[in-house]
Design a protein around this motif. Structure first.
Motif, mmCIF file in Angstrom:
data_model
loop_
_atom_site.group_PDB
_atom_site.id
_atom_site.type_symbol
_atom_site.label_atom_id
_atom_site.label_comp_id
_atom_site.label_asym_id
_atom_site.label_seq_id
_atom_site.Cartn_x
_atom_site.Cartn_y
_atom_site.Cartn_z
ATOM 1 N N ASP A 118 0.816 -1.206 0.000
ATOM 2 C CA ASP A 118 0.000 0.000 0.000
ATOM 3 C C ASP A 118 0.854 1.261 0.000
ATOM 4 O OD1 ASP A 118 -2.404 -1.341 -0.068
ATOM 5 O OD2 ASP A 118 -3.221 -0.380 1.730
ATOM 6 N N ILE A 119 1.902 1.272 0.816
ATOM 7 C CA ILE A 119 2.753 2.460 0.906
ATOM 8 C C ILE A 119 3.395 2.764 -0.446
ATOM 9 C CG2 ILE A 119 4.895 3.382 1.887
ATOM 10 C CD1 ILE A 119 2.492 3.581 3.740
ATOM 11 N N GLY A 120 3.906 1.738 -1.106
ATOM 12 C CA GLY A 120 4.504 1.956 -2.415
ATOM 13 C C GLY A 120 3.506 2.493 -3.418
ATOM 14 N N THR A 121 2.285 1.948 -3.406
ATOM 15 C CA THR A 121 1.246 2.420 -4.327
ATOM 16 C C THR A 121 0.935 3.890 -4.085
ATOM 17 O OG1 THR A 121 0.240 0.229 -4.528
ATOM 18 C CG2 THR A 121 -1.154 2.118 -5.064
ATOM 19 N N PHE A 122 0.815 4.283 -2.827
ATOM 20 C CA PHE A 122 0.508 5.685 -2.520
ATOM 21 C C PHE A 122 1.594 6.616 -3.048
ATOM 22 C CE2 PHE A 122 1.491 9.079 0.680
ATOM 23 C CZ PHE A 122 0.582 10.011 0.183
ATOM 24 N N TYR A 123 2.847 6.332 -2.755
ATOM 25 C CA TYR A 123 3.911 7.253 -3.155
ATOM 26 C C TYR A 123 4.122 7.266 -4.667
ATOM 27 C CZ TYR A 123 5.274 8.557 1.576
ATOM 28 O OH TYR A 123 5.269 9.089 2.835
ATOM 29 N N ARG A 124 3.977 6.127 -5.319
ATOM 30 C CA ARG A 124 4.078 6.141 -6.784
ATOM 31 C C ARG A 124 2.929 6.942 -7.395
ATOM 32 N NH1 ARG A 124 4.620 0.788 -5.871
ATOM 33 N NH2 ARG A 124 2.696 0.294 -7.000
ATOM 34 N N SER A 125 1.738 6.798 -6.841
ATOM 35 C CA SER A 125 0.586 7.560 -7.342
ATOM 36 C C SER A 125 0.780 9.048 -7.125
ATOM 37 C CB SER A 125 -0.694 7.087 -6.640
ATOM 38 O OG SER A 125 -0.949 5.718 -6.887
ATOM 39 N N LEU A 126 1.321 9.408 -5.969
ATOM 40 C CA LEU A 126 1.542 10.822 -5.651
ATOM 41 C C LEU A 126 2.557 11.441 -6.605
ATOM 42 C CD1 LEU A 126 1.191 13.293 -3.805
ATOM 43 C CD2 LEU A 126 2.953 12.315 -2.313
ATOM 44 N N LEU A 127 3.735 10.831 -6.732
ATOM 45 C CA LEU A 127 4.774 11.388 -7.594
ATOM 46 C C LEU A 127 4.421 11.229 -9.069
ATOM 47 C CD1 LEU A 127 7.315 12.814 -6.517
ATOM 48 C CD2 LEU A 127 6.276 11.311 -4.824
ATOM 49 N N GLY A 128 3.534 10.290 -9.373
ATOM 50 C CA GLY A 128 3.095 10.115 -10.744
ATOM 51 C C GLY A 128 1.975 11.046 -11.156
ATOM 52 N N GLY A 129 1.547 11.924 -10.258
ATOM 53 C CA GLY A 129 0.560 12.948 -10.597
ATOM 54 C C GLY A 129 -0.889 12.508 -10.521
ATOM 55 N N LYS A 130 -1.182 11.419 -9.814
ATOM 56 C CA LYS A 130 -2.551 10.925 -9.751
ATOM 57 C C LYS A 130 -3.370 11.516 -8.602
ATOM 58 C CE LYS A 130 -1.412 6.469 -11.851
ATOM 59 N NZ LYS A 130 -1.396 5.000 -11.679
ATOM 60 N N LEU A 131 -2.714 12.188 -7.669
ATOM 61 C CA LEU A 131 -3.427 12.697 -6.493
ATOM 62 C C LEU A 131 -3.474 14.223 -6.430
ATOM 63 C CD1 LEU A 131 -2.076 10.209 -3.809
ATOM 64 C CD2 LEU A 131 -4.393 10.290 -4.737
ATOM 65 N N LEU A 132 -2.517 14.879 -7.050
ATOM 66 C CA LEU A 132 -2.458 16.342 -7.024
ATOM 67 C C LEU A 132 -2.384 16.885 -8.441
ATOM 68 C CD1 LEU A 132 0.140 16.950 -4.159
ATOM 69 C CD2 LEU A 132 -2.359 17.172 -4.008
ATOM 70 N N ARG A 133 -2.961 18.072 -8.634
ATOM 71 C CA ARG A 133 -2.818 18.755 -9.910
ATOM 72 C C ARG A 133 -1.371 19.223 -10.064
ATOM 73 N NH1 ARG A 133 -7.635 23.071 -10.188
ATOM 74 N NH2 ARG A 133 -6.243 24.019 -8.632
ATOM 75 N N PRO A 134 -0.921 19.493 -11.278
ATOM 76 C CA PRO A 134 0.482 19.882 -11.483
ATOM 77 C C PRO A 134 0.936 21.046 -10.614
ATOM 78 C CG PRO A 134 -0.530 19.362 -13.581
ATOM 79 C CD PRO A 134 -1.645 19.320 -12.561
ATOM 80 N N ALA A 135 0.080 22.041 -10.428
ATOM 81 C CA ALA A 135 0.484 23.222 -9.649
ATOM 82 C C ALA A 135 0.766 22.850 -8.199
ATOM 83 C CB ALA A 135 -0.596 24.304 -9.714
ATOM 84 N N GLU A 136 -0.094 22.019 -7.620
ATOM 85 C CA GLU A 136 0.086 21.642 -6.212
ATOM 86 C C GLU A 136 1.233 20.658 -6.047
ATOM 87 O OE1 GLU A 136 -2.817 24.043 -6.573
ATOM 88 O OE2 GLU A 136 -3.350 22.071 -7.410
ATOM 89 N N LEU A 137 1.405 19.749 -7.012
ATOM 90 C CA LEU A 137 2.538 18.825 -6.932
ATOM 91 C C LEU A 137 3.853 19.593 -7.050
ATOM 92 C CD1 LEU A 137 3.532 15.936 -6.689
ATOM 93 C CD2 LEU A 137 3.291 15.698 -9.174
ATOM 94 N N ALA A 138 3.871 20.631 -7.876
ATOM 95 C CA ALA A 138 5.067 21.460 -7.989
ATOM 96 C C ALA A 138 5.370 22.163 -6.669
ATOM 97 C CB ALA A 138 4.891 22.492 -9.110
ATOM 98 N N GLN A 139 4.330 22.617 -5.977
ATOM 99 C CA GLN A 139 4.530 23.226 -4.661
ATOM 100 C C GLN A 139 5.110 22.209 -3.680
ATOM 101 O OE1 GLN A 139 4.239 26.293 -3.662
ATOM 102 N NE2 GLN A 139 2.852 27.358 -5.047
ATOM 103 N N MET A 140 4.574 20.988 -3.708
ATOM 104 C CA MET A 140 5.058 19.942 -2.809
ATOM 105 C C MET A 140 6.539 19.660 -3.054
ATOM 106 S SD MET A 140 3.653 16.026 -2.308
ATOM 107 C CE MET A 140 2.562 16.271 -0.894
#
Length: 385
Positions: free
Chosen positions: A268-290
């Motif tokens: 589960d942890i791997g799926t979450f972080y891959r999804s996050l860095l892969g742009g599935k949870l945040l829009r580009p602007a917010e992921l760029a802020q992160m």
């Protein structure tokens, strides 16, 4: 954090997982992963499990034992306390709310939590949500409650209101003026959990479930509430409170605030972080802020050279070039580290079910060797071809 055996010590040193890395090796990924897991167990770690996903592969390796008495094998699908990996979940929800216009990174703590951050030079009107996320608020970190085995037995079932945690921090002056320094702060993420609740009018962990866990199908990531036990299967957690002291079974624990509260699995942890860095949870602007980082400071910088911190994520150099994104979690009896490639296509998660004492000389202790060896595993897993 409250029941955070060695939380301050672990925060200062668990964050050292990226030091003393050797170069990537030509061995097969499977052999290297098992060798690295075995090396962690050989240091005296009770149990170790690791999972590498990417490039069409899903590889696991285990070593040690899940229980000091029965000496059962470690499950590659076992549950564990993820500790501060919870912070990335919280940061993701906050940034989703930013993307929806529900709040702003420049909003002050005072706006959402009036009169909670005050006294002794603390001022919520001068601290922003961004600063809480990035550990630049200057709020003083409360000392660990569990420094000894006796502390653990006395406090392991205690439930503390997050407002009590904040109030304890307010008894100290800030470490620096907001925005002028960097210092890892669990209290900052406790405040972020309370802000999420103010915005959404329901518990912060309900927002994590609705916004992250359910959409990604992460059925094995759970907020345990006041239950002190872990689901099956799991390895028992062990803590070495003193250098050369015994490992104490600390499996049962209530420690559930927004800085550390979740249980999960390596899958589960791997799926979450891959999804996050892969742009599935945040829009580009917010992921760029992160992913916009500032240098880390103090002890962390001395043992983790060139690392930096964004909004709920660390950026760490790879020995083979480039950067990976990560967080780590130290929570009584468990250590966890996750690393994800910059494009989110490969992840490695390693969970240890024993934390060894660091002592005063961190560079020569088994506790530091344990952390360094975990870091080597992560680097090997992400650098392999």
């Amino acid at each position: 954090m409250r029941k955070e055996t060695m939380r301050c010590a672990i925060v200062a040193v668990v964050l050292a997982l990226a030091s003393a890395v050797s170069g990537c090796e030509a061995e097969s990924g499977v052999d290297t992963l098992q060798r690295d897991v075995d090396a962690i167990a050989a240091l005296g770690t009770m149990g170790v499990q690791a999972r590498v996903v990417g490039g069409g592969a899903n590889r696991t390796a285990v070593a040690g034992h899940s229980d000091a008495v029965a000496l059962d094998s470690v499950s590659a699908d076992g549950y564990f306390r993820i500790g501060s990996l919870t912070k990335t979940l919280v940061a993701t929800v906050v940034l989703q709310l930013v993307g929806e216009g529900r709040l702003s990174l420049d909003d002050t703590v005072q706006r959402w939590l009036p009169d909670m951050v005050h006294d002794n030079g603390n001022d919520g009107s001068t601290i922003t949500i961004r600063q809480l996320l990035q550990h630049t608020s200057g709020i003083h970190e409360s000392p660990p409650d569990m420094a000894t085995a006796e502390d653990y037995y006395r406090l392991r079932y205690q439930v503390r209101d997050p407002r009590e945690t904040v109030a304890a921090a307010m008894r100290h002056p800030p470490d620096f003026t907001p925005g002028t320094g960097w210092a890892y702060s669990n209290v900052g993420y406790v405040l972020l959990g309370l802000i999420i609740e103010q915005v959404e009018n329901r518990p912060w962990h309900d927002e994590i479930s609705a916004r992250i866990l359910e959409p990604l199908g992460l059925r094995d990531t759970r907020w345990p509430g006041n239950a002190p036990t872990l689901p099956e299967p799991h390895a028992n957690g062990y803590q070495q409170f003193e250098v050369d002291g015994p490992l104490i079974d600390v499996t049962e624990l209530v420690d559930i605030d927004a800085s550390v509260g979740y249980l999960s699995t390596t899958a589960d942890i791997g799926t979450f972080y891959r999804s996050l860095l892969g742009g599935k949870l945040l829009r580009p602007a917010e992921l760029a802020q992160m992913r916009t980082t500032v240098p880390v400071d103090g002890v962390t910088e001395s043992v983790w050279p060139a690392a930096s911190y964004g909004l709920g994520l660390f950026a760490v150099p790879l020995s083979c070039g480039g950067t990976y994104w990560m967080h780590n979690g130290g929570q009584t009896g468990f250590l966890t580290n996750v690393g994800v490639t910059d494009d989110g296509t490969r992840s490695v998660v390693v969970s240890l079910s024993a934390t060894l004492a660091v002592g005063e000389d961190v560079t020569r202790s088994k506790g530091f060797a344990q952390l360094r060896t975990v870091n080597e595993l992560v680097d090997h897993a992400l650098c392999e071809k």
